[in-house]
Design a protein around this motif. Structure first.
Motif, PDB file in Angstrom:
ATOM      1  N   PRO A 273       0.812  -1.230   0.000  1.00  0.00           N
ATOM      2  CA  PRO A 273       0.000   0.000   0.000  1.00  0.00           C
ATOM      3  C   PRO A 273       0.841   1.272   0.000  1.00  0.00           C
ATOM      4  O   PRO A 273       0.423   2.302  -0.530  1.00  0.00           O
ATOM      5  CB  PRO A 273      -0.835  -0.101   1.283  1.00  0.00           C
ATOM      6  N   THR A 274       2.059   1.209   0.572  1.00  0.00           N
ATOM      7  CA  THR A 274       2.934   2.377   0.587  1.00  0.00           C
ATOM      8  C   THR A 274       3.391   2.714  -0.837  1.00  0.00           C
ATOM      9  O   THR A 274       3.338   3.867  -1.272  1.00  0.00           O
ATOM     10  CB  THR A 274       4.164   2.115   1.487  1.00  0.00           C
ATOM     11  N   ARG A 275       3.823   1.682  -1.549  1.00  0.00           N
ATOM     12  CA  ARG A 275       4.300   1.869  -2.928  1.00  0.00           C
ATOM     13  C   ARG A 275       3.163   2.396  -3.811  1.00  0.00           C
ATOM     14  O   ARG A 275       3.348   3.358  -4.564  1.00  0.00           O
ATOM     15  CB  ARG A 275       4.788   0.523  -3.457  1.00  0.00           C
ATOM     16  N   GLY A 288       7.521   5.422 -11.141  1.00  0.00           N
ATOM     17  CA  GLY A 288       8.267   4.212 -11.526  1.00  0.00           C
ATOM     18  C   GLY A 288       9.769   4.338 -11.374  1.00  0.00           C
ATOM     19  O   GLY A 288      10.525   3.486 -11.832  1.00  0.00           O
ATOM     20  N   LYS A 289      10.234   5.410 -10.737  1.00  0.00           N
ATOM     21  CA  LYS A 289      11.678   5.654 -10.671  1.00  0.00           C
ATOM     22  C   LYS A 289      12.285   5.534  -9.279  1.00  0.00           C
ATOM     23  O   LYS A 289      13.505   5.460  -9.152  1.00  0.00           O
ATOM     24  CB  LYS A 289      11.984   7.059 -11.215  1.00  0.00           C
ATOM     25  N   VAL A 290      11.453   5.583  -8.241  1.00  0.00           N
ATOM     26  CA  VAL A 290      11.993   5.633  -6.875  1.00  0.00           C
ATOM     27  C   VAL A 290      11.647   4.341  -6.130  1.00  0.00           C
ATOM     28  O   VAL A 290      10.478   3.964  -6.045  1.00  0.00           O
ATOM     29  CB  VAL A 290      11.427   6.858  -6.111  1.00  0.00           C
ATOM     30  N   LYS A 291      12.674   3.677  -5.620  1.00  0.00           N
ATOM     31  CA  LYS A 291      12.464   2.401  -4.942  1.00  0.00           C
ATOM     32  C   LYS A 291      12.141   2.579  -3.451  1.00  0.00           C
ATOM     33  O   LYS A 291      12.581   3.539  -2.829  1.00  0.00           O
ATOM     34  CB  LYS A 291      13.722   1.538  -5.069  1.00  0.00           C
ATOM     35  N   ILE A 292      11.400   1.646  -2.904  1.00  0.00           N
ATOM     36  CA  ILE A 292      11.180   1.577  -1.448  1.00  0.00           C
ATOM     37  C   ILE A 292      11.689   0.210  -1.014  1.00  0.00           C
ATOM     38  O   ILE A 292      11.154  -0.813  -1.433  1.00  0.00           O
ATOM     39  CB  ILE A 292       9.686   1.724  -1.079  1.00  0.00           C
TER      40      ILE A 292
END
Lengths: 319, 319
Positions: A273-275, A288-292
């Motif tokens: 849910p965070t993503r 689509g560019k920043v990872k978690i």
């Protein structure tokens, strides 16, 4: 072997250890912070413990890093820490310098130390722009920009637990309302659980739990077993956290967020849910560019590693 | 006299000039961006105009700075700018380097250029941590951290117009909803005016104005003459902006915000509610410490000054 000393000062325990420059913890010890009722008496014990560790670890000590609540990097003092009997301004860096003479002695708050730990020893090694978020009793954050910790004009930058998540929302420990950490933290998850329980009229397998007995791990297990109130609790937490992460991307455009702390171990229950929420709230150019990702620091040693990283970071900054 | 060239590329006009290292505009010129339907034909004219200015200003040109929508600092290209017929990726820095051979040629977006202008020539000279906010058609921002512009992982940091001000709120040009610039900008003020007019059932001295004919200056004048709807419009704008500024303080702890653009000229009408809301939303530790000031750059030359500042900033960073 070259090493540095890491000290993590908490309201309950003080943990310290010696750490090699590759991130191996060589020695460690712990004592009760609560045994001391003044900064002076506390420092006698701390200096004693450091001396013991240095004797065991050898000559090549490069310095000391300290992570502490309200630790001020620029001044080297711990200022008005609510859970420590240290008074207005405790000059810990000066005291340690007088005792040991090392050139490289640095202090910052625990959340910033965690970010440097990730940079020097963990998943952040290859990134110049990232943010670490620790979900604990509160929400701590450390912001890395151009490979360095962001301190701001007075050493207090990166207070991301206190951005406004909900206008006029939940009461926060800082005195404000609606702060992010009142929602996205171990405590926030507990608060959300009781809101959801009220909203769904008690229809949860956890209806026998009180404020005293519930914790995020119990809610996690219930969610994984299909309990709707518990699932809704994690979904809501992720939605609030993800929107905040999107705002942080708009600010400093990190490559990655590293999440740390108990609730992160629930895996996709919090990450999914965070993503989703972060992507929804991002400007199209950032999607689509920043990872978690989960932190790569081992939990048991993270505090000592983070503090000891201050030394290598300080040496690099002065080079 | 040592000087640099500043170029501001807008959808309508291209402004350029030569600027001394102390911030004096030595020469300036303007042409219509809209006269050209391709990047190649545009560059022929731009190079011609630069050559003319250099002939007038002498030998000691130290480089060129360019501010443009979607200008990417790291790549030196203008990428998919909505109002420019430049295509996917226009390599403006390479073209100018081939034409003039200067070592120091830099590109960034117009809002970042404004922040560097403030740092090199304006009110930001003595500050290492500040943020500039331009209230125009949208909301542009530039973040200065440790004396340098914050670019982030891909050159696009500082998109503060697109943090979420109101969850699920007004439609924004970026495709999202509730972005700060949909509220705090010249356009946002206009949108708020019509919401307030609806809320107060048309009880305003400006009830004869349409979307086409109203503008923030007319609303400002009415507010100063006591019109309730117009006053409520500026109060609401300041409340939203101030809360966002508080969040920015929690992130990077600037010493000061510099505001720029038409609505800023309304003075306390916008500053008072903004300051009040920022203070209310700050953690106690930050209260009373962060200033909100008008930009010190002269409006007519701000774009050229900002762009030319890129050169001095670039030279300093490489020193």
């Amino acid at each position: 072997m070259k090493y540095s000393i890491g000290i993590d000062i908490g309201g309950t325990n003080t943990k310290l250890g010696t750490v090699s420059d590759s991130g191996k913890v060589l020695t460690r010890t712990t004592f009760n912070t609560t045994d001391y009722d003044s900064f002076d008496s506390y420092m006698v014990r701390l200096i004693e413990e450091i001396s013991t560790l240095v004797k065991k670890s050898g000559e090549e000590c490069k310095g000391i890093g300290i992570g502490a609540p309200n630790g001020n990097y620029y001044k080297g003092t711990i200022d008005m820490a609510a859970n420590l009997p240290f008074g207005l301004e405790a000059p810990i860096v000066d005291r340690l310098r007088n005792a040991f003479g090392y050139k490289h002695i640095y202090l910052t708050n625990d959340a910033n130390a965690a970010a440097l730990g990730e940079k020097i020893y963990g998943g952040g090694k290859t990134y110049d722009h990232f943010i670490t978020i620790t979900l604990g009793t509160g929400l701590g954050a450390g912001v890395i920009v151009d490979g360095k910790l962001l301190y701001g004009a007075d050493g207090n930058a990166g207070e991301l637990g206190h951005v406004c998540a909900v206008e006029g929302g939940r009461i926060c420990g800082c005195g404000n309302r609606g702060c992010l950490e009142a929602y996205a933290s171990a405590t926030g998850i507990k608060r959300t659980f009781f809101e959801m329980l009220a909203y769904y009229n008690g229809k949860t397998s956890l209806s026998g739990y009180s404020w005293e007995t519930i914790n995020p791990k119990i809610i996690e297990d219930a969610a994984k077993a299909g309990d709707e109130v518990s699932k809704a609790t994690y979904d809501f937490t992720g939605r609030i956290l993800g929107r905040a992460l999107a705002d942080f991307v708009h600010f400093s455009r990190p490559s990655v967020f590293f999440l740390f702390g108990g609730p992160v171990k629930s895996g996709e229950l919090i990450f999914a849910p965070t993503r989703k929420s972060m992507e929804e709230h991002l400007m199209p150019v950032f999607r689509g560019k920043v990872k978690i990702l989960p932190s790569e620091l081992p939990e048991a040693d993270a505090a000592i590693l983070g503090s000891s990283a201050l030394v290598w970071s300080g040496i690099a900054n002065e080079a």
